[in-house]
Design an enzyme around this catalytic site. Structure first.
Site, mmCIF file in Angstrom:
data_model
loop_
_atom_site.group_PDB
_atom_site.id
_atom_site.type_symbol
_atom_site.label_atom_id
_atom_site.label_comp_id
_atom_site.label_asym_id
_atom_site.label_seq_id
_atom_site.Cartn_x
_atom_site.Cartn_y
_atom_site.Cartn_z
ATOM 1 N N HIS A 119 28.726 63.490 45.447
ATOM 2 C CA HIS A 119 28.054 64.183 44.343
ATOM 3 C C HIS A 119 27.798 65.648 44.671
ATOM 4 C CE1 HIS A 119 27.399 60.662 41.893
ATOM 5 N NE2 HIS A 119 26.908 59.997 42.928
ATOM 6 N N CYS A 134 49.182 37.734 50.777
ATOM 7 C CA CYS A 134 49.093 38.098 52.200
ATOM 8 C C CYS A 134 48.052 37.316 52.987
ATOM 9 C CB CYS A 134 48.868 39.605 52.354
ATOM 10 S SG CYS A 134 47.384 40.211 51.558
HETATM 11 C C1 LIG Z 1 26.434 50.475 42.704
HETATM 12 C C2 LIG Z 1 26.263 51.637 43.642
HETATM 13 C C3 LIG Z 1 26.875 52.863 43.375
HETATM 14 C C4 LIG Z 1 26.701 53.937 44.241
HETATM 15 N N1 LIG Z 1 27.422 55.081 44.058
HETATM 16 C C5 LIG Z 1 27.286 56.116 44.912
HETATM 17 C C6 LIG Z 1 28.079 57.275 44.782
HETATM 18 O O1 LIG Z 1 28.994 57.342 43.981
HETATM 19 N N2 LIG Z 1 27.816 58.321 45.621
HETATM 20 C C7 LIG Z 1 26.826 58.284 46.535
HETATM 21 O O2 LIG Z 1 26.597 59.282 47.219
HETATM 22 N N3 LIG Z 1 26.100 57.162 46.733
HETATM 23 C C8 LIG Z 1 26.323 56.078 45.958
HETATM 24 N N4 LIG Z 1 25.619 54.928 46.149
HETATM 25 C C9 LIG Z 1 24.636 54.876 47.220
HETATM 26 C C10 LIG Z 1 25.272 54.638 48.573
HETATM 27 O O3 LIG Z 1 26.254 53.630 48.504
HETATM 28 C C11 LIG Z 1 24.156 54.217 49.535
HETATM 29 O O4 LIG Z 1 23.106 55.122 49.444
HETATM 30 C C12 LIG Z 1 24.622 54.185 50.973
HETATM 31 O O5 LIG Z 1 25.770 53.390 51.103
HETATM 32 C C13 LIG Z 1 23.476 53.633 51.815
HETATM 33 O O6 LIG Z 1 23.923 53.378 53.109
HETATM 34 P P1 LIG Z 1 22.946 52.623 54.118
HETATM 35 O O7 LIG Z 1 23.632 52.632 55.408
HETATM 36 O O8 LIG Z 1 21.578 53.211 54.005
HETATM 37 O O9 LIG Z 1 22.786 51.171 53.519
HETATM 38 P P2 LIG Z 1 23.799 49.930 53.494
HETATM 39 O O10 LIG Z 1 25.187 50.360 53.311
HETATM 40 O O11 LIG Z 1 23.242 48.975 52.502
HETATM 41 O O12 LIG Z 1 23.696 49.339 54.957
HETATM 42 C C14 LIG Z 1 22.578 48.636 55.420
HETATM 43 C C15 LIG Z 1 23.056 47.660 56.459
HETATM 44 O O13 LIG Z 1 21.917 47.082 57.095
HETATM 45 C C16 LIG Z 1 22.201 45.723 57.354
HETATM 46 N N5 LIG Z 1 20.918 45.036 57.524
HETATM 47 C C17 LIG Z 1 19.987 44.766 56.584
HETATM 48 N N6 LIG Z 1 18.950 44.112 57.110
HETATM 49 C C18 LIG Z 1 19.212 43.968 58.437
HETATM 50 C C19 LIG Z 1 18.521 43.352 59.527
HETATM 51 N N7 LIG Z 1 17.350 42.747 59.351
HETATM 52 N N8 LIG Z 1 19.096 43.376 60.753
HETATM 53 C C20 LIG Z 1 20.300 43.990 60.954
HETATM 54 N N9 LIG Z 1 20.999 44.560 59.941
HETATM 55 C C21 LIG Z 1 20.465 44.560 58.705
HETATM 56 C C22 LIG Z 1 22.981 45.289 56.119
HETATM 57 O O14 LIG Z 1 23.733 44.108 56.340
HETATM 58 C C23 LIG Z 1 23.845 46.504 55.858
HETATM 59 O O15 LIG Z 1 25.107 46.420 56.498
HETATM 60 C C24 LIG Z 1 25.833 53.811 45.342
HETATM 61 C C25 LIG Z 1 25.246 52.561 45.625
HETATM 62 C C26 LIG Z 1 25.496 51.484 44.816
HETATM 63 C C27 LIG Z 1 24.959 50.137 45.191
#
Ligand SMILES: Cc1cc2nc3c(=O)[nH]c(=O)nc-3n(C[C@H](O)[C@H](O)[C@H](O)COP(=O)(O)OP(=O)(O)OC[C@H]3O[C@@H](n4cnc5c(N)ncnc54)[C@H](O)[C@@H]3O)c2cc1C
Length: 486
Positions: free
Chosen positions: A52, A444
């Site tokens: 973005h 696959c």
């Molecule tokens: C529908 C949707 C559309 C989006 N579109 C965009 C976009 O276009 N552009 C943009 O910038 N952002 C977008 N986002 C936001 C973006 O995807 C997220 O902000 C980003 O991926 C967050 O990353 P994260 O590592 O914080 O969380 P996550 O990717 O959710 O990773 C968290 C990890 O923690 C692990 N976890 C959880 N609890 C525990 C535990 N107790 N012990 C060990 N591991 C644990 C989970 O399994 C997971 O792998 C979108 C999100 C969604 C859902």
């Protein structure tokens, strides 16, 4: 036995892996625990993949700050880590003259956030740029800094680079408890017990649960699901930029956007749900996607949909990211409530937290840190001369396993053998696209299972799609050692 580390990161999404990579610039013992069978299991796997510009976030928020900072880092990070990224721009389109003034508000907000390259364009320029967009488009905000990236490619590349620089990754390791221990923390997980001087909470939709185990500054996540369709590569190039409609209080609305792989994404919906990991698609949601996207793309070719999917956003009750050391828990750091624009923000959040933690731990530089990571050479993208060379060096490049995406056995074996490598068919799919094409793994899967078994010494009945419970084969038709046609 309790294992001791300097820093323990909870969660292997894009934020946790970015923090891990940036921290590996320092001489620290770092471990990342991921509760799923692979990294990139949450939001980072299923999202819209847009980098973005930063016009949407409320000025003064952390979302605005990290979005704008993160956006400017994508070129460098994606070139160091060889991740597909394209700065194709975004358009926020108004479809009625009465809505046109709202675009001016977005432009002003973007400029306040420090976004450059914003302008309002009229119907003629819109049509020149996007001939397939609905003729009802009257005006649009052009966001030149908008881009698209492969979100799982970025997460996996961060993880591989962090692992090469010394970070330990443990999967199937859900953190279940955190307690103060001497000057640091004692962490209980399904994979064992650990101690660490500092803990970083990057647990996505579960980040509130982790924070609320240790801090009285509590926050709460509402899971917010978004559903999508994917349109076949037959429509590659049909839209050049990401086409947004005007945002609402539930999010940025339903868009039509190209992906770096040549497909088109349409979606997402925004529906608050009870179950944090409920990534089911629904008739109701997908109908909404179709109705919403039809405003931008009037004659959507529904027969070209190759699949649907859903992701769940970590929507926080504070309506902003929570980044930094918890005020009442020394050396416990949050990257909580990181919903959109969290993918865009991840490089900046990673750098900020890593700097902060390194300073708090007085960590020295890691003299061996290497910022580069090489992607797996893709047969699909090679010229014929390059293909011949690749096959001469490794005959497995001559064995195409996924016909839709032209993925070879050589690529699948590399995906498994790499640091933090694939352990399931979904893991292979995220790393090299085997199974992501038109037939959606119909052809696959058997061969991919075979390669996983050969590489990992698995019995075929142990091969899984994603987690241990998602076994792909239920039983042998014949006794294992028997030769049915002998
Ligand atoms: C529908 C949707 C559309 C989006 N579109 C965009 C976009 O276009 N552009 C943009 O910038 N952002 C977008 N986002 C936001 C973006 O995807 C997220 O902000 C980003 O991926 C967050 O990353 P994260 O590592 O914080 O969380 P996550 O990717 O959710 O990773 C968290 C990890 O923690 C692990 N976890 C959880 N609890 C525990 C535990 N107790 N012990 C060990 N591991 C644990 C989970 O399994 C997971 O792998 C979108 C999100 C969604 C859902």
């Amino acid at each position: 036995m309790t294992l001791k580390y300097d820093v323990l990161i909870i969660g292997g999404g894009v934020v946790g892996c970015a923090v891990a990579r940036e921290l590996s610039r320092r001489r620290l013992r770092i471990i990342l625990l991921e509760k799923s069978s692979d990294i990139c299991a949450g939001q980072s796997r299923a999202n819209t993949a847009i980098v973005h510009g930063g016009y949407d976030a409320e000025p003064g928020t952390l979302k605005a700050k990290y979005n704008v900072a993160g956006n400017t880092m994508f070129g460098r990070v994606c070139s160091e880590l060889e991740v597909p990224y394209r700065r194709n721009g975004s358009l926020v389109v108004s479809f009625s003259e009465s809505d046109d003034p709202k675009l001016g508000g977005l432009l002003a907000r973007g400029e306040k956030n420090g976004v450059s390259g914003l302008s309002i364009i009229g119907a003629e320029e819109i049509r020149r740029r996007e001939p397939h967009l609905s003729k009802a488009a009257s005006k649009a905000l052009l966001v030149e800094s908008g881009g698209i990236v492969c979100p799982y490619g970025l997460t996996i590349a961060y993880a591989e680079n962090a692992a090469r620089n010394g970070v330990t990754f443990i999967r199937n390791a859900a953190v279940t408890g955190i307690k103060k221990w001497r000057d640091g923390w004692h962490i209980s997980a399904t994979a064992g017990d650990f101690t660490a001087d500092a803990v970083v909470n990057c647990a996505g939709v579960h980040s509130d649960e982790i924070n609320n185990m240790v801090s009285e500054e509590k926050f709460y996540i509402t899971p917010r699901r978004g559903e999508y369709y994917i349109v076949d590569k037959k429509y590659t190039g049909y839209f050049n930029s990401a086409i947004f409609q005007l945002p609402t209080k539930m999010g940025k609305g339903i868009l039509v956007a190209p992906t770096v792989d040549g497909t088109l994404l349409i979606g997402p919906t925004a529906e608050d749900i009870d179950e944090r990991e409920d990534t089911r698609t629904t008739r109701f949601g997908l109908d909404k996607v179709l109705a919403g996207a039809s405003i931008s793309w009037e004659d959507i070719p529904t027969r070209a949909f190759i699949t649907s999917f859903a992701g769940v956003r970590a929507h926080c009750d504070r309506d902003d990211f929570i980044i930094g050391e918890a005020p009442d828990a020394e050396l416990f750091f949050n990257a909580g409530g990181v919903e959109s624009p969290g993918l865009t923000s991840a490089p900046a959040i990673g750098c900020y937290l890593a700097e902060l933690i390194a300073e708090r731990l007085s960590a020295a530089d890691n003299p061996c840190f290497d910022p580069t990571r090489r992607a797996i050479p893709s047969f699909r993208e090679m010229t014929n001369v390059e293909r011949a060379r690749a096959i001469a060096a490794n005959p497995d490049y001559a064995k195409v396993v996924c016909r839709c995406e032209n993925v070879t056995e050589a690529e699948i074996r590399q995906a498994i053998r790499r640091p933090v490598g694939a352990r399931t068919t979904d893991g292979v799919k995220l790393r090299v696209r085997a199974g992501m094409g038109r037939c959606q793994a119909g052809f696959c899967t058997p061969r991919t299972i075979g390669i996983l078994c050969e590489e990992l010494g698995l019995d075929p009945l142990e091969a899984a799609k994603s987690s241990g419970a998602s076994r792909l084969l239920s039983h042998y038709l014949f006794e294992k050692e028997a030769k049915p046609h002998a």
